[in-house]
Design a protein around this motif. Structure first.
Motif, PDB file in Angstrom:
ATOM      1  N   PHE A  34    -134.697 -48.423 -11.950  1.00  0.00           N
ATOM      2  CA  PHE A  34    -135.822 -48.367 -12.872  1.00  0.00           C
ATOM      3  C   PHE A  34    -136.728 -47.187 -12.505  1.00  0.00           C
ATOM      4  CE2 PHE A  34    -135.104 -52.719 -14.350  1.00  0.00           C
ATOM      5  CZ  PHE A  34    -134.429 -53.264 -13.275  1.00  0.00           C
ATOM      6  N   TYR A  36    -140.877 -46.360 -13.232  1.00  0.00           N
ATOM      7  CA  TYR A  36    -142.148 -46.827 -13.748  1.00  0.00           C
ATOM      8  C   TYR A  36    -143.171 -45.706 -13.628  1.00  0.00           C
ATOM      9  CZ  TYR A  36    -140.671 -51.764 -13.589  1.00  0.00           C
ATOM     10  OH  TYR A  36    -140.040 -52.966 -13.794  1.00  0.00           O
ATOM     11  N   GLN A  38    -147.513 -45.114 -13.447  1.00  0.00           N
ATOM     12  CA  GLN A  38    -148.791 -45.781 -13.218  1.00  0.00           C
ATOM     13  C   GLN A  38    -149.928 -44.778 -13.353  1.00  0.00           C
ATOM     14  OE1 GLN A  38    -149.594 -47.232  -9.206  1.00  0.00           O
ATOM     15  NE2 GLN A  38    -150.764 -48.952  -9.995  1.00  0.00           N
ATOM     16  N   GLY A  41    -155.668 -46.720 -11.536  1.00  0.00           N
ATOM     17  CA  GLY A  41    -156.335 -47.986 -11.771  1.00  0.00           C
ATOM     18  C   GLY A  41    -155.650 -48.906 -12.760  1.00  0.00           C
ATOM     19  N   GLN A  42    -154.422 -48.586 -13.113  1.00  0.00           N
ATOM     20  CA  GLN A  42    -153.700 -49.380 -14.094  1.00  0.00           C
ATOM     21  C   GLN A  42    -152.474 -50.034 -13.471  1.00  0.00           C
ATOM     22  OE1 GLN A  42    -154.870 -49.560 -17.386  1.00  0.00           O
ATOM     23  NE2 GLN A  42    -156.583 -48.385 -16.573  1.00  0.00           N
ATOM     24  N   GLY A  43    -151.870 -50.926 -14.237  1.00  0.00           N
ATOM     25  CA  GLY A  43    -150.605 -51.499 -13.810  1.00  0.00           C
ATOM     26  C   GLY A  43    -149.470 -50.519 -14.044  1.00  0.00           C
ATOM     27  N   LEU A  44    -148.256 -50.953 -13.752  1.00  0.00           N
ATOM     28  CA  LEU A  44    -147.087 -50.101 -13.924  1.00  0.00           C
ATOM     29  C   LEU A  44    -146.462 -50.326 -15.288  1.00  0.00           C
ATOM     30  CD1 LEU A  44    -147.428 -50.291 -10.755  1.00  0.00           C
ATOM     31  CD2 LEU A  44    -144.977 -49.819 -10.662  1.00  0.00           C
ATOM     32  N   LEU A  46    -142.987 -49.614 -17.559  1.00  0.00           N
ATOM     33  CA  LEU A  46    -141.581 -49.267 -17.457  1.00  0.00           C
ATOM     34  C   LEU A  46    -141.261 -48.076 -18.344  1.00  0.00           C
ATOM     35  CD1 LEU A  46    -138.724 -50.121 -16.370  1.00  0.00           C
ATOM     36  CD2 LEU A  46    -138.481 -51.394 -18.519  1.00  0.00           C
ATOM     37  N   PHE A  90    -142.917 -44.157 -10.036  1.00  0.00           N
ATOM     38  CA  PHE A  90    -142.215 -44.954  -9.041  1.00  0.00           C
ATOM     39  C   PHE A  90    -140.786 -45.222  -9.484  1.00  0.00           C
ATOM     40  CE2 PHE A  90    -145.638 -46.031  -6.213  1.00  0.00           C
ATOM     41  CZ  PHE A  90    -146.771 -45.978  -6.996  1.00  0.00           C
ATOM     42  N   MET A 100    -137.342 -56.484  -5.869  1.00  0.00           N
ATOM     43  CA  MET A 100    -137.367 -55.132  -6.423  1.00  0.00           C
ATOM     44  C   MET A 100    -138.019 -54.224  -5.391  1.00  0.00           C
ATOM     45  SD  MET A 100    -138.981 -53.666 -10.001  1.00  0.00           S
ATOM     46  CE  MET A 100    -137.592 -54.064 -11.061  1.00  0.00           C
ATOM     47  N   PHE A 102    -139.480 -50.622  -4.279  1.00  0.00           N
ATOM     48  CA  PHE A 102    -140.060 -49.440  -4.883  1.00  0.00           C
ATOM     49  C   PHE A 102    -140.074 -48.280  -3.894  1.00  0.00           C
ATOM     50  CE2 PHE A 102    -141.887 -50.891  -8.899  1.00  0.00           C
ATOM     51  CZ  PHE A 102    -141.818 -52.254  -8.753  1.00  0.00           C
ATOM     52  N   ALA A 104    -142.010 -44.792  -2.561  1.00  0.00           N
ATOM     53  CA  ALA A 104    -143.418 -44.572  -2.221  1.00  0.00           C
ATOM     54  C   ALA A 104    -144.195 -43.915  -3.350  1.00  0.00           C
ATOM     55  CB  ALA A 104    -143.530 -43.745  -0.953  1.00  0.00           C
TER      56      ALA A 104
END
Lengths: 112, 112
Positions: A34, A36, A38, A41-44, A46, A90, A100, A102, A104
């Motif tokens: 996968f 992702y 980001q 200050g936000q989520g990830l 896809l 990521f 899962m 990830f 760095a």
């Protein structure tokens, strides 16, 4: 040990230039891979995923990634970067124990 | 469509105080649920995951705990916060262990 490596911590590209973010995995079985993105200050979110089949996968926002088993890589590409692409990216791999992993992350800066 | 909520968005707590972060998912049944922590400038660390009500697996021993009192509710708790608990906490859900994970907006926790 199973792991995901993103060799580049920070990349700077000019707007309109092409982009390639590297991802290498170490995993004995067929990986589920996968990418992702980001924003601060936000989520990830896809971007794309690879499970099987065609090794070149298309994602959202004009991104694509190519799975190369011989190189244990799943690099993310975009032909022409936009200023709004500046974010943290990521790479991730799912192991067979509901885990899962990830990388760095690679921070992308886009120059005007 | 499925949505995932986290609250609060931001939290500042003194050392030694308790913690409760909540995550809820809408639009799906029996999701796998995950808690991650993201330290500043670093990747994601899986803290807990759950495949069903009351089923919690811990990935990293620490002073945090998780609970899943309802199918689509996942709670992260601590009885006494440490300075090292500061970070960005992300909740995620997936339809199965090999499926992509979808992330919530995150909670920024600062322990002073």
């Amino acid at each position: 040990a199973q792991s995901v490596t993103q060799p580049d911590i920070h990349i700077t590209v000019s707007e309109g230039a092409s982009l390639e973010l590297r991802c290498n995995y170490s995993y004995g079985a067929t990986p589920y891979l996968f990418w992702y993105v980001q924003s601060p200050g936000q989520g990830l979110q896809l971007l794309l995923k690879y499970f099987s089949g065609d090794t070149l996968v298309q994602g959202i926002k004009g991104f694509e990634a190519e799975f190369k088993r011989s190189q244990s890589s799943f690099n993310l590409r975009k032909p022409s970067v936009h200023w709004s692409d500046a974010a943290e990216y990521f790479c991730a791999v799912v192991l067979n124990n509901n885990d899962m992993r990830f990388g760095a992350g690679t921070r992308l800066t886009v120059k005007p | 469509s499925q949505t995932i909520h986290q609250w609060p968005a931001t939290l500042v707590q003194p050392v030694g105080s308790p913690l409760s972060l909540e995550c809820t998912v809408e639009g799906t049944s029996n999701p796998n649920l995950y808690w991650y922590r993201q330290a500043a400038g670093r990747g994601l660390q899986l803290l807990f995951y759950s495949v069903g009500i009351g089923q919690i697996s811990s990935e990293v021993p620490q002073n945090l705990s998780a609970s899943r009192p309802q199918d689509r509710q996942f709670i992260l708790s601590s009885k006494k916060l440490l300075l090292s608990d500061s970070g960005f906490y992300l909740c995620a859900w997936s339809a199965g262990i090999y499926n992509e994970q979808f992330f919530g907006p995150g909670t920024r926790l600062t322990v002073l």
